[in-house]
Design a protein around this motif. Sequence first.
Motif, PDB file in Angstrom:
ATOM      1  N   ASP A 195      -4.063   5.365  -6.194  1.00 52.25           N
ATOM      2  CA  ASP A 195      -5.009   5.497  -4.790  1.00 52.25           C
ATOM      3  C   ASP A 195      -6.114   4.096  -5.139  1.00 52.25           C
ATOM      4  O   ASP A 195      -6.890   4.169  -6.602  1.00 52.25           O
ATOM      5  CB  ASP A 195      -5.909   6.766  -5.049  1.00 52.25           C
ATOM      6  N   PRO A 196      -6.194   3.430  -4.318  1.00 54.03           N
ATOM      7  CA  PRO A 196      -7.067   2.011  -4.545  1.00 54.03           C
ATOM      8  C   PRO A 196      -8.332   2.393  -4.571  1.00 54.03           C
ATOM      9  O   PRO A 196      -9.356   1.789  -5.403  1.00 54.03           O
ATOM     10  CB  PRO A 196      -6.671   1.015  -3.314  1.00 54.03           C
ATOM     11  N   ALA A 197      -8.985   3.674  -4.115  1.00 58.54           N
ATOM     12  CA  ALA A 197     -10.329   4.140  -4.085  1.00 58.54           C
ATOM     13  C   ALA A 197     -10.700   4.513  -5.521  1.00 58.54           C
ATOM     14  O   ALA A 197     -11.790   4.518  -5.891  1.00 58.54           O
ATOM     15  CB  ALA A 197     -10.286   5.435  -3.246  1.00 58.54           C
ATOM     16  N   ARG A 198      -9.881   4.688  -6.330  1.00 60.03           N
ATOM     17  CA  ARG A 198     -10.040   5.335  -7.844  1.00 60.03           C
ATOM     18  C   ARG A 198     -10.525   3.926  -8.521  1.00 60.03           C
ATOM     19  O   ARG A 198     -11.194   3.898  -9.339  1.00 60.03           O
ATOM     20  CB  ARG A 198      -8.787   5.829  -8.490  1.00 60.03           C
ATOM     21  N   GLY A 215       1.478   7.347  -6.563  1.00 52.89           N
ATOM     22  CA  GLY A 215       0.311   8.022  -6.773  1.00 52.89           C
ATOM     23  C   GLY A 215      -0.795   7.382  -7.199  1.00 52.89           C
ATOM     24  O   GLY A 215      -1.879   7.887  -7.996  1.00 52.89           O
ATOM     25  N   ALA A 250      -8.217   0.899   1.062  1.00 58.66           N
ATOM     26  CA  ALA A 250      -6.862   0.817   1.092  1.00 58.66           C
ATOM     27  C   ALA A 250      -6.617   0.148   2.516  1.00 58.66           C
ATOM     28  O   ALA A 250      -6.731  -0.382   3.432  1.00 58.66           O
ATOM     29  CB  ALA A 250      -6.107   2.046   1.256  1.00 58.66           C
ATOM     30  N   ALA A 258       0.988   4.197  -2.810  1.00 61.64           N
ATOM     31  CA  ALA A 258       0.686   5.422  -2.411  1.00 61.64           C
ATOM     32  C   ALA A 258       1.887   6.528  -2.927  1.00 61.64           C
ATOM     33  O   ALA A 258       1.943   7.594  -3.361  1.00 61.64           O
ATOM     34  CB  ALA A 258       0.682   5.912  -1.049  1.00 61.64           C
ATOM     35  N   THR A 316       0.842  -1.290  -0.037  1.00 61.67           N
ATOM     36  CA  THR A 316       0.021   0.070   0.068  1.00 61.67           C
ATOM     37  C   THR A 316       0.859   1.283   0.128  1.00 61.67           C
ATOM     38  O   THR A 316       0.625   2.293  -0.565  1.00 61.67           O
ATOM     39  CB  THR A 316      -0.828   0.019   1.295  1.00 61.67           C
ATOM     40  N   GLN A 317       2.061   1.110   0.832  1.00 65.64           N
ATOM     41  CA  GLN A 317       2.857   2.279   0.948  1.00 65.64           C
ATOM     42  C   GLN A 317       3.644   2.526  -0.417  1.00 65.64           C
ATOM     43  O   GLN A 317       3.617   3.845  -1.015  1.00 65.64           O
ATOM     44  CB  GLN A 317       3.801   2.208   1.821  1.00 65.64           C
TER      45      GLN A 317
END
Length: 74
Positions: free
Chosen positions: A66-69, A64, A74, A61, A57-58
């Motif tokens: 974002d799993p939300a996209r 750039g 996350a 990030a 995950t780091q």
Amino acid sequence: MQNGTNLYAFDISGASFTKACGGPCTEGCVTLARIGEDAWALGDSKRPDAQPLRFTTQELAAAGIDPARFGLGA
């Protein structure tokens, strides 16, 4: 995720990849799947036979991404 974990040791055969597109996905899209608590696989729908890259995950990030996209938390 513990330090030293080999992300490529995770079995991703059952992973559910989702796409994120900035427009129409006519030429392919980036795909992302959660493969562990702090592990992700990033693929390319234009190259379905290519081995997806693996990230924490780091690391996502820092790149750039974002799993939300992708509709993923996350």
